[in-house]
Design an enzyme around this catalytic site. Structure first.
Site, PDB file in Angstrom:
ATOM      1  N   HIS A   1      13.590  -1.182  22.261  1.00  0.00           N
ATOM      2  CA  HIS A   1      14.358  -1.530  23.466  1.00  0.00           C
ATOM      3  C   HIS A   1      13.452  -1.902  24.640  1.00  0.00           C
ATOM      4  CE1 HIS A   1      17.914   1.005  21.735  1.00  0.00           C
ATOM      5  NE2 HIS A   1      17.788  -0.169  21.154  1.00  0.00           N
TER       6      HIS A   1
ATOM      7  N   CYS B   1       9.629 -12.747  42.159  1.00  0.00           N
ATOM      8  CA  CYS B   1       8.586 -12.936  41.155  1.00  0.00           C
ATOM      9  C   CYS B   1       7.338 -13.526  41.807  1.00  0.00           C
ATOM     10  CB  CYS B   1       9.122 -13.876  40.078  1.00  0.00           C
ATOM     11  SG  CYS B   1       7.893 -14.469  38.904  1.00  0.00           S
TER      12      CYS B   1
ATOM     13  N   SER C   1      20.716  10.500  18.119  1.00  0.00           N
ATOM     14  CA  SER C   1      22.029  10.741  17.521  1.00  0.00           C
ATOM     15  C   SER C   1      22.506   9.496  16.775  1.00  0.00           C
ATOM     16  CB  SER C   1      23.035  11.129  18.597  1.00  0.00           C
ATOM     17  OG  SER C   1      23.062  10.150  19.614  1.00  0.00           O
TER      18      SER C   1
END
Ligand SMILES: [Zn+2]
Length: 288
Positions: A131, A190, A233
């Site tokens: 992730h 940015c 989980s």
């Protein structure tokens, strides 16, 4: 009166399933898949776990982040407040045990659903961040990837005295603040293109894990002798699919988690106990 077999096993080992787990890991070629439960001892709460209901707002979704400038702005304000706690988090005994098992040659790679970088900080190698990671940002306009630490310094300069400090930080790095406070936050652009917007280099809820990253993980799984799931989980399909694939391929699956998991029916070995106690003992038994 005869004790149930599980009770006998529990008495002999201290923790039910630990003997079987140690036997499996000692065979080597273990692939680790880790989740938020591994980092709770480092002060990063498991927002999908038992304390999840204490959360006061739902996690940021990719759809909101992309389409709602105000939602994105509030995310960054919360994330700014929560970042020092994430940056200060240190690996715990579980992360260290994983790194020792790897140095002992028993583990191949590590796939983690965590975005905190604590496996790497503990010395683990070949870590795939399924992730992504909170320690860097990506510009949605130009694609530039930059470090989070310099961004935090810029934000601190642009937001002197911004607060209050959060009493709770979620694994995706956001913290609890009222909306009127969040709206007073000043976001920066940015540095590469002068525009943005910036996004933490993590996969939000509702966002797809990049295909090449998933393929890398499936390749690691196909080369593995077993899959060891730590502190997840398995609620999210992005992690659960590796358990399903392992079961299809006949690769043994071991689960260590405090509480039930979605993968319990697919597991060959199941240890329901705190990771901070189980993993150092597992490493010790395996001579790591
Ligand atoms: Zn840019």
């Amino acid at each position: 009166m005869t004790a149930a077999p599980s009770a006998v096993e529990s008495t002999q080992t201290g923790v039910a399933g630990l003997d079987d787990l140690a036997g499996l890991v000692a065979d080597g070629d273990v692939l680790v898949l880790s989740g938020a439960g591994l980092s709770t001892d480092s002060g990063i709460p498991d927002y999908r776990g038992a304390t999840g209901s204490l959360r006061r707002h739902t996690p940021m979704t990719w759809q909101t982040f992309r389409r709602d400038p105000r939602g994105r702005h509030r995310y960054w304000a919360r994330s700014y407040v929560g970042w020092p706690q994430i940056a200060a988090a240190r690996p715990n005994a579980g992360h260290s045990a994983v790194a020792r098992l790897q140095r002992a040659g028993l583990l191949g790679g590590v796939i983690t659903q965590n975005v905190d970088g604590l496996h790497q900080a503990a010395g683990a190698r070949d870590v795939v961040e399924l992730h992504g990671g909170l320690d860097r940002t990506v510009c949605l306009a130009c694609g530039d990837v930059a470090g989070r630490a310099p961004l935090h310094r810029r934000l601190r300069a642009a937001n002197p005295g911004f607060g209050p400090h959060a009493d709770e930080v979620n694994p995706d790095g956001d913290a609890e603040l009222p909306d009127d406070v969040l709206d007073g936050f000043v976001m920066v652009d940015c540095t590469a293109c002068g525009a943005g917007p910036l996004k933490p280099d993590v996969v939000f809820f509702g966002e797809t894990v990049p295909r090449d990253r998933v393929d890398t993980c499936f390749g690691m799984l196909e080369d593995a002798g077993s899959l060891l799931v730590l502190g997840s989980s398995l609620t999210v399909m992005s992690g659960y699919r590796f358990v399903l694939r392992a079961a299809e391929l006949g690769i043994p699956v071991a689960l260590v988690n405090l509480g039930p998991t979605r993968g319990d029916a697919k597991a060959d070995v199941r240890v329901d106990a705190p990771l901070g106690a189980v993993l150092p003992e597992l490493a010790r038994r395996c001579g790591a």
